[in-house]
Design a protein around this motif. Sequence first.
Motif, PDB file in Angstrom:
ATOM      1  N   GLU A 214      -9.461  10.864   3.113  1.00 30.84           N
ATOM      2  CA  GLU A 214     -10.554  11.286   2.244  1.00 30.84           C
ATOM      3  C   GLU A 214     -10.113  11.375   0.786  1.00 30.84           C
ATOM      4  N   VAL A 215      -8.948  11.947   0.536  1.00 37.80           N
ATOM      5  CA  VAL A 215      -8.492  12.173  -0.843  1.00 37.80           C
ATOM      6  C   VAL A 215      -7.697  10.983  -1.376  1.00 37.80           C
ATOM      7  N   PHE A 216      -7.016  10.263  -0.483  1.00 38.19           N
ATOM      8  CA  PHE A 216      -6.188   9.119  -0.886  1.00 38.19           C
ATOM      9  C   PHE A 216      -6.605   7.898  -0.053  1.00 38.19           C
ATOM     10  N   PRO A 217      -7.775   7.331  -0.322  1.00 40.23           N
ATOM     11  CA  PRO A 217      -8.307   6.272   0.546  1.00 40.23           C
ATOM     12  C   PRO A 217      -7.473   5.002   0.578  1.00 40.23           C
ATOM     13  N   ASP A 218      -6.600   4.800  -0.400  1.00 42.39           N
ATOM     14  CA  ASP A 218      -5.765   3.598  -0.416  1.00 42.39           C
ATOM     15  C   ASP A 218      -4.485   3.760   0.385  1.00 42.39           C
ATOM     16  N   ALA A 219      -4.219   4.968   0.863  1.00 40.56           N
ATOM     17  CA  ALA A 219      -2.952   5.244   1.544  1.00 40.56           C
ATOM     18  C   ALA A 219      -3.070   5.032   3.052  1.00 40.56           C
ATOM     19  N   VAL A 220      -1.946   4.682   3.662  1.00 42.35           N
ATOM     20  CA  VAL A 220      -1.865   4.496   5.113  1.00 42.35           C
ATOM     21  C   VAL A 220      -1.206   5.738   5.711  1.00 42.35           C
TER      22      VAL A 220
ATOM     23  N   GLU B 239       4.303  24.175  18.368  1.00 42.01           N
ATOM     24  CA  GLU B 239       4.727  22.828  18.744  1.00 42.01           C
ATOM     25  C   GLU B 239       4.199  21.759  17.794  1.00 42.01           C
ATOM     26  N   ARG B 240       3.373  22.169  16.844  1.00 39.81           N
ATOM     27  CA  ARG B 240       2.813  21.213  15.884  1.00 39.81           C
ATOM     28  C   ARG B 240       3.278  21.606  14.483  1.00 39.81           C
ATOM     29  N   VAL B 241       4.438  21.126  14.111  1.00 40.27           N
ATOM     30  CA  VAL B 241       5.006  21.434  12.796  1.00 40.27           C
ATOM     31  C   VAL B 241       5.094  20.121  12.018  1.00 40.27           C
ATOM     32  N   TYR B 242       4.375  20.076  10.893  1.00 39.98           N
ATOM     33  CA  TYR B 242       4.288  18.848  10.107  1.00 39.98           C
ATOM     34  C   TYR B 242       4.804  19.086   8.691  1.00 39.98           C
ATOM     35  N   ARG B 243       5.196  17.998   8.056  1.00 39.84           N
ATOM     36  CA  ARG B 243       5.838  18.092   6.739  1.00 39.84           C
ATOM     37  C   ARG B 243       5.213  17.057   5.817  1.00 39.84           C
ATOM     38  N   PHE B 244       4.444  17.545   4.839  1.00 36.64           N
ATOM     39  CA  PHE B 244       3.722  16.627   3.950  1.00 36.64           C
ATOM     40  C   PHE B 244       3.367  17.342   2.661  1.00 36.64           C
ATOM     41  N   ALA B 245       3.735  16.744   1.533  1.00 34.82           N
ATOM     42  CA  ALA B 245       3.332  17.218   0.211  1.00 34.82           C
ATOM     43  C   ALA B 245       2.274  16.257  -0.316  1.00 34.82           C
ATOM     44  N   PRO B 246       1.045  16.710  -0.594  1.00 32.12           N
ATOM     45  CA  PRO B 246      -0.063  15.798  -0.910  1.00 32.12           C
ATOM     46  C   PRO B 246      -0.056  15.294  -2.348  1.00 32.12           C
TER      47      PRO B 246
ATOM     48  N   ALA C 126       0.837  -1.203   0.000  1.00 32.60           N
ATOM     49  CA  ALA C 126       0.000   0.000   0.000  1.00 32.60           C
ATOM     50  C   ALA C 126       0.870   1.252   0.000  1.00 32.60           C
ATOM     51  N   PRO C 127       0.404   2.313  -0.673  1.00 33.00           N
ATOM     52  CA  PRO C 127       1.125   3.584  -0.549  1.00 33.00           C
ATOM     53  C   PRO C 127       0.998   4.115   0.874  1.00 33.00           C
ATOM     54  N   VAL C 128       1.980   4.868   1.302  1.00 35.17           N
ATOM     55  CA  VAL C 128       2.011   5.370   2.671  1.00 35.17           C
ATOM     56  C   VAL C 128       1.976   6.894   2.646  1.00 35.17           C
ATOM     57  N   GLY C 129       1.005   7.460   3.331  1.00 37.13           N
ATOM     58  CA  GLY C 129       0.928   8.916   3.452  1.00 37.13           C
ATOM     59  C   GLY C 129       1.808   9.362   4.603  1.00 37.13           C
ATOM     60  N   VAL C 130       3.096   9.483   4.340  1.00 42.53           N
ATOM     61  CA  VAL C 130       4.047   9.781   5.413  1.00 42.53           C
ATOM     62  C   VAL C 130       4.054  11.279   5.719  1.00 42.53           C
ATOM     63  N   VAL C 131       3.852  11.586   6.990  1.00 40.87           N
ATOM     64  CA  VAL C 131       3.837  12.965   7.469  1.00 40.87           C
ATOM     65  C   VAL C 131       5.023  13.146   8.405  1.00 40.87           C
TER      66      VAL C 131
END
Length: 444
Positions: free
Chosen positions: A373-379, A399-406, A189-194
Amino acid sequence: MTAHPHAVEKLQALVRIPTVSHRDPARVDTAAFDDFVETLADLFPLLHEHLELTRISTHGLLFRWAGAAAERPVVLMAHLDVVPVEGTWQHDAFAAEVVEHEGEQVIWGRGTLDDKGCLVGICEAVETLLAAGVTPAQDLWLSFGCDEEIMGTAARQAVEELARRGVRPWFVLDEGGAIASEAFPGVGAPVGVVGVTEKGATSIELRVQGRGGHASTPARMGPTARLARAIIRLDRSPMPASLPAPTIELFRRLAPHAALPLRPVLANAARLRPALTRVLLAAGPETAAMTRTTFAITTLSGSPAINVIAATAKAGVNIRVMVGDSVADVLEHVRRAVDDDEVHLDVIEEDAASPVSPVDDDAFRLLETTIGEVFPDAVPAPYVMMAATDSRHFTAICERVYRFAPFRMTKAQRESIHSYDEHLGVQAFLDGITWYRRLIEQVS
């Protein structure tokens, strides 16, 4: 692909502008950066009409979209500069052609992934929401840096501006992870890594000095030979490997999607840290980098002529400092590994790993929900980001800094970042716009 019919053309227009960063200001094409800022205003008129703009540094942009409330402001980030073009490309790096590649339409060019795809995706999401008459529930800030690729000062100045205004973001989102396929052995499965943290970026120079002289009378262990020995010693002396908490959580989430033999191992990652660490080290450089501080020998300099012995020999070392290691620990490791008082260690720049942002938190759950919602196959899963981003500066006010390109990215695409043949799928780009739009809509 009908929701944003002109978005691809907008990305093409901005990729065609060669906003290449250089550490030497004299080599920077300021006209290209001027052109980019002007073109951005032409392409996104509603954004520029309705959002308050503060110029940051030379070409950095900080937009404020006033929301119905300001208690939990959100910052979306990207950068407009790119690295120089290297290697042999299948298509011109700045032509931004849409071509057929491996059965899909892709946009080819430097910056499509890093990071103009994110920048245009954010702007298009905001532009379409403005056209629909939407007001965000909370203040939304767009921070677009102009010197991220040279670890410049624009992001730091943006943080200073927000702090001066008393803005304490609920969360910050910058480039980083992706909807990554072929990311982990045994996981289909593709992984939605954040990225919930990122390695620190520290650069040093190993320097050896000597008398120099004519190449016809070389002495043993001259500057270049001594430097070469130091490089080999360092290359053979890696830092200890370990698995930080975000990586353990990543494996826990991947366990149900892994091949049967791997499932119990990943599910019990906390108890099986040593065995898993060995597996990651053996699986290749991408996974090995998840386990420890890394050293990359990147630049070399010596004699100015082939018949002259170098008086000074230097090697640049780019270090990515792992969560749990300090810069002081790393520098001491280098000194012990090199074990030569004649090899001087000069620190060029230093940055420790970023603080770890929370996973069991409403902000992270919002990112997870939107990914689902947008990538239902991703973990959706947290991870330690290997590279450095402008967002590391924002940990001073958030304190909540996240890194993700959709965007969906194959392993080959991830390898093309800072390399050759960088490209982004057209549908992946349009899905990314949808993701940004849904994220903004669901901020409360």
